[in-house]
Design a protein around this motif. Structure first.
Motif, PDB file in Angstrom:
ATOM      1  N   GLU A  56     -12.178  -1.676   2.206  1.00 48.43           N
ATOM      2  CA  GLU A  56     -11.031  -2.215   1.481  1.00 48.43           C
ATOM      3  C   GLU A  56     -11.121  -1.905  -0.012  1.00 48.43           C
ATOM      4  O   GLU A  56     -10.100  -1.691  -0.662  1.00 48.43           O
ATOM      5  N   ALA A  57     -12.354  -1.878  -0.526  1.00 45.98           N
ATOM      6  CA  ALA A  57     -12.510  -1.518  -1.938  1.00 45.98           C
ATOM      7  C   ALA A  57     -12.116  -0.059  -2.166  1.00 45.98           C
ATOM      8  O   ALA A  57     -11.436   0.272  -3.154  1.00 45.98           O
ATOM      9  N   LYS A  64      -1.514   1.480  -1.404  1.00 48.16           N
ATOM     10  CA  LYS A  64      -1.107   0.227  -2.026  1.00 48.16           C
ATOM     11  C   LYS A  64      -0.768  -0.840  -0.995  1.00 48.16           C
ATOM     12  O   LYS A  64      -0.270  -1.904  -1.352  1.00 48.16           O
ATOM     13  N   ASP A  65      -1.001  -0.531   0.276  1.00 50.29           N
ATOM     14  CA  ASP A  65      -0.676  -1.461   1.359  1.00 50.29           C
ATOM     15  C   ASP A  65      -1.979  -1.988   1.961  1.00 50.29           C
ATOM     16  O   ASP A  65      -2.566  -1.362   2.849  1.00 50.29           O
ATOM     17  N   PRO A  66      -2.481  -3.137   1.493  1.00 46.78           N
ATOM     18  CA  PRO A  66      -3.760  -3.652   1.996  1.00 46.78           C
ATOM     19  C   PRO A  66      -3.714  -4.007   3.474  1.00 46.78           C
ATOM     20  O   PRO A  66      -4.712  -3.892   4.184  1.00 46.78           O
TER      21      PRO A  66
END
Length: 533
Positions: A56-57, A64-66
């Motif tokens: 995730e980092a 830009k879509d976590p």
């Protein structure tokens, strides 16, 4: 990279490289999941935590879509790749069924769901019973193992599951593998909620990717809470903390899945308190109550009220020595549908779940395909008639998505028989149209404007991969329309009916017994291996 490549060819080449990287990653992931004694020096769960946080980092640099990044991580964590050597050794499973009119007369498959509910009641009450002629499908075998982890005494004998009875179940301080089935997890978790202690649940890829948000929000009503072990995950593994203090009244929320509602009603018989359950907000209330009440009546469990005040009184369940299980409607419907594709009659011994919404709708689906269907006196019979050739589109009615693959195969059969397009049932929510298009393409058919068009020259994969057991069984029916189609993964049939291929290969008159291997005697010539140069 080759010169003068088109954009499509360039992307395709990049995809191959991407797959090679994913295959290499998959091998490394398997190493992290080995026990420490094998030299990995780590555990799968702790490794997954670290990998997810690092992923995730790093993902923030590219996306830009976590949410999409988290979904992609979950997918690639459980992808299994075969090596080139393994791929070369894989054989294609070619389906070329006998097209003679069938004459099937066999014991029908017992309900996988009812079997697990009875199994749970027997384990909770510690009573002795025998559940006869169960399918060794994965959800059943996984629940047997999980209940035994909690202290039950269940074992298999000649296709039956036997409960030896014994002490009450114990969940505290245990790590229980719930398999890949939602109902199994809900049953285990809600039984554990009635006892003080902390435990951990692990599971397969389906439950790892599951969204347990509604269940997590419901648990505090029972004095319990669940914490996801993997950060930002909504599925397994989870840690369940239980106070063991059940209130005298609970309310089932509207978004709680039907499997969880049924599991709550079953587990409530083990909580040793009088509890009133309000189900009015849940759309599945009536169906779930009817299903569970039928079992509680046979067990002598005292209850009263309806959807707004269903009260279960404390007292052990008295499970019958040999509970009577109805036929499984999903598997049974597929077996009964064979005459749609090749004529003849199928007779299954066992009680069909009549007067239930799903059971009645399943029979209506078969009749919409032109079959003559009767269900009485412990036998259900489906026969091909002249109406099969004149039938309209398959009518799923209120049936769940599990019936959709068979309905599509039925529509293809109708289209081939008439040469005319046939309307498909509405696509269930969340189902991929590309999957359905690839399925019908195997029979040289095309989907357009919600209809199946026959005899269309469309590109089809030389080897089809089924997403689940329901699609596998439907694909087997499709092979009656287009012989010698190839299936890549016949093994996923174990989720429903491991003996299905024995039934299928034995048509038109299957006996469900495997042919013994021919013994080699000393008089017979030995096979010789010749190496050609």
């Amino acid at each position: 990279m080759k010169k003068n490549m088109t954009l499509v060819e360039e992307i395709s080449e990049m995809d191959v490289e991407l797959m090679k990287l994913l295959a290499r990653r998959s091998k490394l992931i398997q190493k992290t999941r080995r026990p420490k004694k094998e030299g990995s020096g780590t555990t799968g769960i702790s490794s997954e935590k670290q990998l997810r946080l690092l992923w995730e980092a790093n993902a923030t640099k590219f996306s830009k879509d976590p949410r999409l990044a988290r979904q992609l991580f979950s997918l690639i964590q459980d992808i299994e790749f075969t090596s080139k050597a393994e791929s070369d050794e894989r054989t294609e499973f070619t389906l070329s069924p006998n097209r003679k009119p069938v004459n099937v007369d066999l014991p029908g498959p017992a309900s996988l769901k009812s079997a697990r509910l009875w199994m749970t009641l027997a384990a909770m009450s510690g009573t002795k019973c025998r559940l006869k002629s169960l399918l060794t499908a994965d959800p059943v075998t996984e629940l047997v193992k999980a209940l035994n982890q909690a202290g039950a005494s269940l074992y298999w004998q000649d296709g039956d599951v036997i409960s030896k009875g014994g002490e009450a179940l114990s969940f505290a301080d245990k790590v229980i593998f719930a398999g890949d089935d939602h109902l199994n997890f809900y049953l285990l978790a809600l039984m554990a909620a009635g006892r003080h202690g902390t435990l951990k649940f692990t599971g397969g890829s389906v439950l790892k990717d599951a969204d347990l948000t509604a269940f997590r929000h419901f648990l505090p009503q029972l004095g319990a809470r669940v914490a996801h072990v993997v950060p930002r995950s909504n599925g397994l593994p989870v840690r369940l903390e239980c106070s063991g203090i059940i209130p005298d009244a609970i309310a089932i929320p509207s978004d709680l899945p039907a499997e969880a509602v049924v599991a709550c009603l079953i587990a409530a018989t083990s909580w040793d308190v009088r509890v009133t359950i309000n189900l009015t907000n849940n759309a599945n209330a009536e169906t779930c109550l009817a299903e569970v009440s039928a079992l509680l009546d046979q067990c002598g469990v005292q209850y009263s009220g309806g959807t707004s005040d269903f009260t279960i009184f404390p007292g052990p369940a008295s499970v019958p020595t040999e509970p009577q299980l109805a036929l499984d409607p999903v598997i049974g419907t597929t077996l009964l549908s064979v005459p749609v594709f090749t004529a003849g009659t199928v007779k299954l011994d066992g009680a069909w779940p009549v007067k239930t919404e799903e059971g009645d709708a399943a029979l209506a689906l078969l009749r919409s395909a032109g079959l003559e269907v009767t269900a009485r006196d412990g036998k259900v019979i489906a026969s091909a008639t002249a109406a099969v050739a004149k039938a309209g589109q398959p009518d799923m009615g209120t049936l769940p998505a599990a019936y959709y693959p068979l309905s599509v195969a039925m529509a293809c059969a109708r289209a081939k028989a008439t040469g005319e397009p046939v309307a498909l049932p509405p696509l269930p929510a969340g189902m991929d149209l590309v999957l359905v298009e690839g399925f019908v393409a195997q029979a040289h058919m095309l989907i357009d404007d919600g209809k199946v068009f026959p005899s269309v020259d469309v590109p089809a994969a030389p080897l089809w991969t089924s997403p689940d057991a329901n699609w596998t069984m439907a694909f087997a029916m499709l092979a009656f329309l287009k012989r010698s189609i190839k299936l890549a993964n016949p093994g996923n049939i174990t989720d429903l009916m491991p003996s299905f291929w024995t039934f299928y290969n034995g048509l038109p008159e299957p006996t469900m017994t495997r042919k013994p291997k021919q013994e080699t005697t000393s008089d017979q010539p030995k096979r010789r291996r010749i190496i050609a140069e």
